[in-house]
Design a protein around this motif. Structure first.
Motif, PDB file in Angstrom:
ATOM      1  N   LEU A   1       0.838  -1.202   0.000  1.00 26.13           N
ATOM      2  CA  LEU A   1       0.000   0.000   0.000  1.00 26.13           C
ATOM      3  C   LEU A   1       0.871   1.248   0.000  1.00 26.13           C
ATOM      4  CD1 LEU A   1      -2.703   1.401   0.093  1.00 26.13           C
ATOM      5  CD2 LEU A   1      -2.810   0.955   2.558  1.00 26.13           C
ATOM      6  N   LEU A   2       1.963   1.222   0.741  1.00 25.11           N
ATOM      7  CA  LEU A   2       2.892   2.354   0.761  1.00 25.11           C
ATOM      8  C   LEU A   2       3.496   2.598  -0.621  1.00 25.11           C
ATOM      9  CD1 LEU A   2       4.719   1.644   4.133  1.00 25.11           C
ATOM     10  CD2 LEU A   2       3.272   3.619   3.652  1.00 25.11           C
TER      11      LEU A   2
ATOM     12  N   VAL B   1      -6.225  -7.509   0.648  1.00 24.14           N
ATOM     13  CA  VAL B   1      -5.138  -8.155  -0.092  1.00 24.14           C
ATOM     14  C   VAL B   1      -5.309  -7.993  -1.602  1.00 24.14           C
ATOM     15  CG1 VAL B   1      -4.028 -10.356  -0.630  1.00 24.14           C
ATOM     16  CG2 VAL B   1      -4.648  -9.825   1.732  1.00 24.14           C
ATOM     17  N   THR B   2      -6.503  -8.292  -2.107  1.00 25.43           N
ATOM     18  CA  THR B   2      -6.719  -8.227  -3.553  1.00 25.43           C
ATOM     19  C   THR B   2      -6.600  -6.803  -4.069  1.00 25.43           C
ATOM     20  OG1 THR B   2      -8.213 -10.130  -3.407  1.00 25.43           O
ATOM     21  CG2 THR B   2      -8.299  -8.813  -5.423  1.00 25.43           C
ATOM     22  N   LYS B   3      -7.261  -5.867  -3.403  1.00 23.68           N
ATOM     23  CA  LYS B   3      -7.238  -4.481  -3.863  1.00 23.68           C
ATOM     24  C   LYS B   3      -5.866  -3.846  -3.697  1.00 23.68           C
ATOM     25  CE  LYS B   3     -12.165  -3.432  -3.457  1.00 23.68           C
ATOM     26  NZ  LYS B   3     -13.196  -2.557  -2.846  1.00 23.68           N
ATOM     27  N   VAL B   4      -5.128  -4.222  -2.652  1.00 21.93           N
ATOM     28  CA  VAL B   4      -3.762  -3.717  -2.497  1.00 21.93           C
ATOM     29  C   VAL B   4      -2.896  -4.199  -3.653  1.00 21.93           C
ATOM     30  CG1 VAL B   4      -1.633  -4.044  -1.168  1.00 21.93           C
ATOM     31  CG2 VAL B   4      -3.705  -3.303  -0.023  1.00 21.93           C
ATOM     32  N   SER B   5      -3.065  -5.458  -4.034  1.00 21.39           N
ATOM     33  CA  SER B   5      -2.300  -5.994  -5.161  1.00 21.39           C
ATOM     34  C   SER B   5      -2.660  -5.256  -6.449  1.00 21.39           C
ATOM     35  CB  SER B   5      -2.579  -7.493  -5.317  1.00 21.39           C
ATOM     36  OG  SER B   5      -2.239  -8.196  -4.135  1.00 21.39           O
ATOM     37  N   MET B   6      -3.949  -4.950  -6.608  1.00 21.53           N
ATOM     38  CA  MET B   6      -4.385  -4.178  -7.777  1.00 21.53           C
ATOM     39  C   MET B   6      -3.759  -2.796  -7.786  1.00 21.53           C
ATOM     40  SD  MET B   6      -8.468  -5.081  -7.843  1.00 21.53           S
ATOM     41  CE  MET B   6      -9.100  -6.675  -8.381  1.00 21.53           C
ATOM     42  N   ALA B   7      -3.798  -2.132  -6.632  1.00 20.07           N
ATOM     43  CA  ALA B   7      -3.268  -0.770  -6.538  1.00 20.07           C
ATOM     44  C   ALA B   7      -1.766  -0.736  -6.764  1.00 20.07           C
ATOM     45  CB  ALA B   7      -3.614  -0.166  -5.178  1.00 20.07           C
ATOM     46  N   LYS B   8      -1.071  -1.673  -6.153  1.00 20.09           N
ATOM     47  CA  LYS B   8       0.389  -1.706  -6.296  1.00 20.09           C
ATOM     48  C   LYS B   8       0.776  -1.901  -7.755  1.00 20.09           C
ATOM     49  CE  LYS B   8       4.749  -3.346  -5.943  1.00 20.09           C
ATOM     50  NZ  LYS B   8       5.574  -3.904  -7.030  1.00 20.09           N
ATOM     51  N   TRP B   9       0.077  -2.810  -8.435  1.00 20.01           N
ATOM     52  CA  TRP B   9       0.371  -3.056  -9.851  1.00 20.01           C
ATOM     53  C   TRP B   9      -0.018  -1.862 -10.712  1.00 20.01           C
ATOM     54  CZ3 TRP B   9      -4.096  -4.648 -13.133  1.00 20.01           C
ATOM     55  CH2 TRP B   9      -3.772  -4.571 -14.477  1.00 20.01           C
ATOM     56  N   LYS B  10      -1.265  -1.452 -10.635  1.00 19.79           N
ATOM     57  CA  LYS B  10      -1.780  -0.472 -11.582  1.00 19.79           C
ATOM     58  C   LYS B  10      -1.201   0.921 -11.372  1.00 19.79           C
ATOM     59  CE  LYS B  10      -4.324   0.424 -15.137  1.00 19.79           C
ATOM     60  NZ  LYS B  10      -3.971  -0.201 -16.448  1.00 19.79           N
ATOM     61  N   LEU B  11      -1.087   1.352 -10.117  1.00 16.21           N
ATOM     62  CA  LEU B  11      -0.610   2.712  -9.869  1.00 16.21           C
ATOM     63  C   LEU B  11       0.875   2.865 -10.189  1.00 16.21           C
ATOM     64  CD1 LEU B  11      -2.571   3.712  -6.633  1.00 16.21           C
ATOM     65  CD2 LEU B  11      -3.137   4.122  -9.039  1.00 16.21           C
ATOM     66  N   THR B  12       1.668   1.814  -9.975  1.00 15.96           N
ATOM     67  CA  THR B  12       3.084   1.901 -10.356  1.00 15.96           C
ATOM     68  C   THR B  12       3.231   1.869 -11.874  1.00 15.96           C
ATOM     69  OG1 THR B  12       3.370  -0.512 -10.122  1.00 15.96           O
ATOM     70  CG2 THR B  12       3.895   0.852  -8.211  1.00 15.96           C
ATOM     71  N   GLU B  13       2.355   1.130 -12.544  1.00 18.30           N
ATOM     72  CA  GLU B  13       2.383   1.082 -14.008  1.00 18.30           C
ATOM     73  C   GLU B  13       1.974   2.436 -14.584  1.00 18.30           C
ATOM     74  OE1 GLU B  13       3.259  -1.181 -17.447  1.00 18.30           O
ATOM     75  OE2 GLU B  13       3.498  -1.673 -15.324  1.00 18.30           O
ATOM     76  N   ILE B  14       0.944   3.030 -14.011  1.00 18.45           N
ATOM     77  CA  ILE B  14       0.512   4.364 -14.453  1.00 18.45           C
ATOM     78  C   ILE B  14       1.632   5.381 -14.252  1.00 18.45           C
ATOM     79  CG2 ILE B  14      -1.013   6.296 -13.845  1.00 18.45           C
ATOM     80  CD1 ILE B  14      -3.220   4.223 -13.351  1.00 18.45           C
ATOM     81  N   ALA B  15       2.279   5.330 -13.083  1.00 13.78           N
ATOM     82  CA  ALA B  15       3.362   6.276 -12.792  1.00 13.78           C
ATOM     83  C   ALA B  15       4.499   6.145 -13.784  1.00 13.78           C
ATOM     84  CB  ALA B  15       3.871   6.061 -11.366  1.00 13.78           C
TER      85      ALA B  15
END
Length: 398
Positions: free
Chosen positions: A263-264, A332-346
């Protein structure tokens, strides 16, 4: 020289509340205070820290003096018992300065929580007070030269002999590796048990434990000011009292805490995207080409519109996720989504924003150049993005 900081005053109270629905006015006042601290103690020196390839311990001490280290732990250990929203603010504002300050987030919100959650009263009394002052800097050592995301297959061993463990192995890519006085180390206390993850335990290894040494400060593509190192354990003597929690439960402890770590990473990626977008909008409004501002070209407008949409959607998803995490929900699922998608967007935004800066985007004096270097690793650490997709698929019943 470009503008390095987004003016908080330019955001209306309505905007601030909308972007962070879990925050109160007290949180917003805290953000202003912390930002002033960083404007004085970090911003003027950050470029030098990047050149020096390390952040001085004096900055850690100043953070501790002002109560910005481990603010959520109990007062009896030196904390302020704040809610986790204060930690979110600290991490967001540190990221606005630069991702090289990520070692503070690791200390506050990744390593110390292992001690508060799984440590004994004696361990908490021994270690936590100095963690809040900056006298003790922490790290966590999971990754090995031959083992990344496959934590069950680590090779570092810890054999119990009388009143101490004897540790042998190597860890690499360790954030805060040079400064660290206290390292939570994933070890194998049982190499025969099956499945393998049941043999993983956590040991807290201190700077002066015999047989513990650190190798070179690793020379990275980005995150230049953040010290990353190799750690070596050669017949390292660790008192058995330094076992964190129970033997054989280390893997479960790691899985429990990795959610907040991921999440961080997502929070950092979102802030980086917001920062790059705002600075690029300012830049294209100020530059001219072919007799008009760069912002007036349709291509520029479409690129900015696309990035702004991704940033807004990312913020909405992330804010709800933070609120759910603070409420103790299974994320767990949404954190995995956020970690993947937001780093990809960045990562995509870094590429687009550098392009919109033209040749100046390749110059070190522009922050976008540093962002371009710093962002890619976010899709690798705390579990690669491919691992995130595997977790998502598994939790979807696939």
């Amino acid at each position: 020289m470009e503008k390095r900081w987004i003016d908080l005053k330019s955001l209306s109270n309505k905007q601030k509340q909308r972007e962070h629905p879990y925050l109160t006015e007290e949180h917003h006042q805290f953000r202003k205070t912390f930002r002033k601290f960083l404007e004085k103690e970090a911003l003027p020196y950050y470029e030098q820290w990047e050149e020096d390839r390390i952040i001085p311990r004096s900055f850690w001490s100043k953070m501790g003096e002002q109560g910005y280290l481990c603010p959520d732990i109990e007062e009896r250990f030196g904390g302020s018992e704040t809610d986790w929203a204060y930690s979110v603010i600290i991490n967001e504002e540190l990221e606005r300065v630069g991702t090289g300050l990520i070692g503070v987030a690791l200390h506050n919100d990744i390593v110390v929580p292992y001690i508060t959650s799984f440590g004994t009263e004696e361990q908490k009394n021994r270690w936590l007070p100095s963690c809040t002052t900056g006298k003790t800097i922490t790290a966590i050592a999971m990754t090995e030269p031959g083992t990344g995301s496959d934590l069950a297959n680590i090779k570092t061993t810890a054999r119990l002999k009388g009143d101490h463990y004897v540790v042998n192995g190597t860890k690499t890519f360790i954030t805060n590796g040079i400064h660290a006085d206290l390292v939570v180390v994933a070890v194998k206390t049982d190499t025969e048990i099956r499945p393998q993850h049941k043999g993983v335990s956590l040991l807290v290894i201190e700077r002066d434990n015999p047989g513990f040494s650190r190798g070179r400060k690793l020379d990275k593509v980005g995150l230049h000011s953040q010290d990353t190192a190799e750690l070596f354990f050669e017949d390292c003597i660790v008192p058995k009292e330094n076992l964190l929690g129970e033997e054989g439960k280390g893997f479960l402890y790691l899985m429990d805490k990795l959610q907040q770590e991921r999440l961080l990473v997502a929070i950092g990626a979102q802030i980086a995207s917001e920062d790059m977008l705002h600075s690029t909008i300012d830049y294209v409004k100020s530059r001219e080409a072919f007799g008009q501002r760069v912002s007036q070209f349709q291509n520029t407008q479409f690129k900015i519109a696309e990035m702004a949409t991704e940033v807004e959607m990312g913020r909405a998803f992330l804010d709800q996720l933070i609120a759910d995490h603070m409420a103790g929900e299974n994320v767990v699922t949404k954190v995995s989504m956020a970690k993947w998608k937001l780093t990809e967007i960045a990562r995509n935004i870094a590429t687009q924003c550098m392009q919109l800066h033209g040749g100046y985007g390749f110059m070190e004096e522009y922050k976008i150049a540093r962002r371009y270097r710093d962002i890619p690793v976010a899709s690798i650490y705390a579990g690669t993005n491919d691992i995130m997709k595997t977790i998502i698929a598994k939790n979807l019943g696939l």
